[in-house]
Design a protein around this motif. Structure first.
Motif, short mmCIF file in Angstrom:
data_model
loop_
_atom_site.label_atom_id
_atom_site.label_comp_id
_atom_site.label_asym_id
_atom_site.label_seq_id
_atom_site.Cartn_x
_atom_site.Cartn_y
_atom_site.Cartn_z
N ALA A 93 -10.32 -26.08 -27.19
CA ALA A 93 -11.19 -25.34 -26.28
C ALA A 93 -11.43 -26.21 -25.04
O ALA A 93 -12.21 -27.15 -25.09
N MET A 94 -10.71 -25.88 -23.95
CA MET A 94 -10.81 -26.65 -22.72
C MET A 94 -11.49 -25.85 -21.63
O MET A 94 -11.22 -24.65 -21.49
N PRO A 95 -12.36 -26.47 -20.83
CA PRO A 95 -12.96 -25.75 -19.72
C PRO A 95 -11.89 -25.28 -18.73
O PRO A 95 -10.91 -25.98 -18.49
N GLY A 96 -12.08 -24.09 -18.20
CA GLY A 96 -11.17 -23.56 -17.21
C GLY A 96 -11.94 -22.95 -16.05
O GLY A 96 -13.09 -22.53 -16.22
N SER A 97 -11.31 -22.93 -14.88
CA SER A 97 -11.93 -22.37 -13.70
C SER A 97 -10.89 -21.57 -12.92
O SER A 97 -9.78 -22.05 -12.67
N VAL A 98 -11.25 -20.35 -12.54
CA VAL A 98 -10.31 -19.39 -12.00
C VAL A 98 -10.92 -18.67 -10.80
O VAL A 98 -12.09 -18.29 -10.83
N HIS A 99 -10.11 -18.50 -9.74
CA HIS A 99 -10.51 -17.62 -8.64
C HIS A 99 -10.15 -16.19 -9.00
O HIS A 99 -9.00 -15.90 -9.35
N LEU A 100 -11.11 -15.27 -8.91
CA LEU A 100 -10.86 -13.84 -9.02
C LEU A 100 -10.89 -13.28 -7.60
O LEU A 100 -11.93 -13.31 -6.93
N VAL A 101 -9.75 -12.79 -7.14
CA VAL A 101 -9.57 -12.40 -5.74
C VAL A 101 -9.40 -10.90 -5.66
O VAL A 101 -8.65 -10.30 -6.45
N SER A 102 -10.04 -10.28 -4.69
CA SER A 102 -9.81 -8.86 -4.42
C SER A 102 -9.62 -8.67 -2.92
O SER A 102 -10.15 -9.44 -2.11
N ALA A 103 -8.87 -7.65 -2.55
CA ALA A 103 -8.63 -7.33 -1.14
C ALA A 103 -8.15 -5.89 -1.05
O ALA A 103 -7.69 -5.30 -2.03
N TRP A 157 -5.54 -19.97 -10.53
CA TRP A 157 -6.28 -21.15 -10.96
C TRP A 157 -7.03 -21.79 -9.79
O TRP A 157 -6.51 -21.88 -8.69
N ALA A 158 -8.24 -22.23 -10.06
CA ALA A 158 -9.03 -23.03 -9.13
C ALA A 158 -8.48 -24.46 -9.14
O ALA A 158 -7.52 -24.76 -9.88
N PRO A 159 -9.03 -25.37 -8.32
CA PRO A 159 -8.44 -26.72 -8.23
C PRO A 159 -8.33 -27.46 -9.56
O PRO A 159 -9.06 -27.20 -10.52
N ALA A 160 -7.40 -28.41 -9.57
CA ALA A 160 -7.07 -29.15 -10.80
C ALA A 160 -8.28 -29.88 -11.38
O ALA A 160 -8.41 -29.99 -12.60
N ASP A 161 -9.16 -30.40 -10.51
CA ASP A 161 -10.30 -31.15 -11.05
C ASP A 161 -11.29 -30.26 -11.77
O ASP A 161 -12.23 -30.75 -12.40
N GLU A 162 -11.10 -28.93 -11.72
CA GLU A 162 -11.91 -28.00 -12.48
C GLU A 162 -11.17 -27.49 -13.70
O GLU A 162 -11.71 -26.66 -14.45
N ASN A 163 -9.94 -27.96 -13.91
CA ASN A 163 -9.09 -27.48 -14.99
C ASN A 163 -8.44 -28.67 -15.70
O ASN A 163 -7.35 -29.11 -15.33
N PRO A 164 -9.10 -29.21 -16.72
CA PRO A 164 -8.59 -30.42 -17.39
C PRO A 164 -7.17 -30.30 -17.91
O PRO A 164 -6.45 -31.31 -17.97
N GLN A 165 -6.74 -29.09 -18.30
CA GLN A 165 -5.40 -28.97 -18.86
C GLN A 165 -4.33 -29.39 -17.86
O GLN A 165 -3.31 -30.00 -18.24
#
Length: 276
Positions: free
Chosen positions: A264-274, A147-155
């Motif tokens: 239906a809530m906006p969500g924001s997620v980091h997709l990480v690869s390494a 998950w990205a920061p809380a202010d980008e994820n209302p839930q």
């Protein structure tokens, strides 16, 4: 936010509501699978496999010459995941119970490691990342969603605020084990590089997290999220008056996100690869 006991009550709650959670995380899950771009023949381990839906999809993508292992700390979820894979007749798949911070699966090392929101709960993140690095072959690849920061994820914002108002929850330590522990990309990149990962990359998924059912109203939505969320155990211990006040406040916050098809809530997620 309360710590989540994934080996106990948290795992049971996920099992009892697995279809709800799978539906809610469908968008980020599809984005993770697309970013990972699995190919036939790869051997893959999924960390925090839950009910095994993503592991089953990976097994199909890597084909009969590949292999998918789902690892989860919850015995109940591992049993459910295995049952569902057997019912679908998938042969190149297995599930195991264990703490990915310390365990090394017997069928490793793997070509790939993937996780959809299963890596943010480690008590010792640095040790956990080092252990994950050891699960994959040199040059192997890690892909996960956090998950990205809380202010980008209302839930997360609404549950935290309602919990503080009615349950006396203190503001969470941003680095404590929990859904938002890796929301700071710089902090996460440091953990990965410290464990030996290289070529670390971040992308962002944004979209709608869907839950509930067509026709759900704000009161029923509040009941659903309160029953399935991390505050559910604490709320169950509160008196009826506190529970009613909590649900009323949560319903008010949820009302703007109610649609004809459900929540239906906006969500924001980091997709990480390494790479290892």
């Amino acid at each position: 936010m309360q710590p989540i006991d994934w080996a106990g009550a948290g795992g049971t709650r996920w099992k009892d509501n697995v279809d709800h959670f799978e539906a809610m995380l469908d968008g980020p899950g599809k984005a993770l699978i697309a970013a990972a771009a699995f190919v036939p023949g790869e051997r893959v381990v999924e960390i925090g496999c839950g009910g095994g839906a993503l592991t089953r999809e990976i097994a199909h993508l890597v084909g009969p010459g590949g292999y998918a292992l789902g690892l989860d700390i919850s015995d109940e979820l591992v049993a459910l995941a295995a049952e569902r894979a057997t019912a679908e007749g998938i042969g190149n798949i297995a599930f195991a119970a264990g703490d990915a911070q310390v365990v090394q699966p017997e069928t490793g090392p793997f070509d790939r490691l993937v996780s959809r929101f299963g890596v943010m709960f480690f008590q010792d993140p640095a040790a956990a990342m080092a252990n994950l690095h050891a699960m994959i072959v040199p040059g192997g690849r890690l892909d996960f969603a956090v998950w990205a920061p809380a202010d980008e994820n209302p839930q997360f914002m609404m549950m935290a605020l309602t919990g503080r108002e009615h349950l006396g929850l203190a503001p969470a330590d941003p680095r404590a084990p929990g859904p938002l522990a890796f929301s700071d990309a710089g902090y996460l990149e440091g953990l990965l590089s410290g464990a030996g990962f290289v070529d670390i990359r971040f992308a962002k998924w944004t979209g709608l997290l869907k839950a509930g059912w067509p026709g759900i109203d704000a009161a029923a939505a509040a009941e659903l999220l309160a029953r399935t969320g991390s505050t559910s155990d604490l709320l169950a211990e509160a008196g009826e008056e506190v529970q009613a006040a909590f649900l009323s406040s949560l319903a008010t916050r949820l009302a703007p996100f109610i649609t004809a098809d459900g929540i239906a809530m906006p969500g924001s997620v980091h997709l990480v690869s390494a790479s290892a």
